[in-house]
Design an enzyme around this catalytic site. Structure first.
Site, PDB file in Angstrom:
ATOM      1  N   ALA A   2     -69.431  16.961 -30.733  1.00  0.00           N
ATOM      2  CA  ALA A   2     -69.923  18.254 -30.511  1.00  0.00           C
ATOM      3  C   ALA A   2     -70.276  18.528 -28.886  1.00  0.00           C
ATOM      4  CB  ALA A   2     -71.299  18.137 -31.145  1.00  0.00           C
ATOM      5  N   HIS A   3     -69.519  17.698 -28.074  1.00  0.00           N
ATOM      6  CA  HIS A   3     -69.690  17.946 -26.647  1.00  0.00           C
ATOM      7  C   HIS A   3     -71.146  17.990 -26.131  1.00  0.00           C
ATOM      8  CE1 HIS A   3     -65.435  18.200 -26.399  1.00  0.00           C
ATOM      9  NE2 HIS A   3     -65.462  19.017 -27.213  1.00  0.00           N
ATOM     10  N   HIS A   4     -71.927  16.985 -26.379  1.00  0.00           N
ATOM     11  CA  HIS A   4     -73.263  16.747 -25.901  1.00  0.00           C
ATOM     12  C   HIS A   4     -73.477  15.521 -25.227  1.00  0.00           C
ATOM     13  CE1 HIS A   4     -74.221  20.212 -28.352  1.00  0.00           C
ATOM     14  NE2 HIS A   4     -74.978  20.546 -27.589  1.00  0.00           N
ATOM     15  N   PRO A   5     -72.315  15.182 -24.332  1.00  0.00           N
ATOM     16  CA  PRO A   5     -72.515  13.716 -23.852  1.00  0.00           C
ATOM     17  C   PRO A   5     -73.832  13.431 -23.112  1.00  0.00           C
ATOM     18  CG  PRO A   5     -70.870  14.984 -22.802  1.00  0.00           C
ATOM     19  CD  PRO A   5     -71.410  15.711 -24.030  1.00  0.00           C
TER      20      PRO A   5
END
Length: 167
Positions: free
Chosen positions: A83-86
């Protein structure tokens, strides 16, 4: 909610014109594939129940021919994404292995600060946007006033405006 696999951020070169290389390293911990496999199988098991007969069509993906664990694992690896929340790639910590210190300064540099989710020492069990906004507001206060965050582990009352917030 709390992945065991961890990615990394690496420089492609010393030049600022090159973007960093960011492999997420998803599924390097085998527990993640077990969880995902279960997540793919349970809805299929529910859909196969008799009360669902009037509503069920042919399985579109991954397809009824995908039954073996290895085949399902391959499908999961090919078709899922983050979800591209690194976060935590430049974690704020104390000690020699820290990338960013309590003032969010990137160690070994003169000016850059890590003022985003990369400075979070741990992933929160929530959407990280609110935490990033709070960090950015606190970083603005630090930059304007020259004060720093209190050491980790020393809590504070977030209602008190003059006290620092800790992660």
């Amino acid at each position: 909610m709390h992945p065991k696999s961890g990615g990394e951020v690496r420089l492609r070169s010393v030049g600022p014109q090159h973007s960093p290389r960011i492999p997420f390293n998803c599924y390097t911990d085998p527990r993640h594939l077990l969880t995902m496999r279960e997540g793919f199988r349970r809805p299929g098991d529910l859909a196969a129940q008799n009360p669902m007969d009037p509503f069920r069509g042919n399985e579109l993906a991954p397809g009824s021919h995908v039954n073996a664990d290895a085949d399902l694992d391959g499908y999961i690896r090919r078709t899922t994404m983050t979800a591209h929340h690194p976060c935590g790639t430049c974690a704020m910590r104390s000690g020699s292995n820290a990338v960013a210190g309590p003032e969010l300064r990137v160690k070994g540099t003169e000016g850059p600060r890590a003022v985003d989710a990369s400075a979070m020492p741990r992933l929160v069990t929530a959407h990280i946007k609110a935490c990033v906004v709070m960090m950015a507001e606190k970083a603005a206060d630090i930059i304007r006033s020259g004060s720093s965050l209190s050491p980790m582990g020393q809590g504070c009352n977030p209602v008190t405006a003059n006290r620092p917030l800790t992660m």
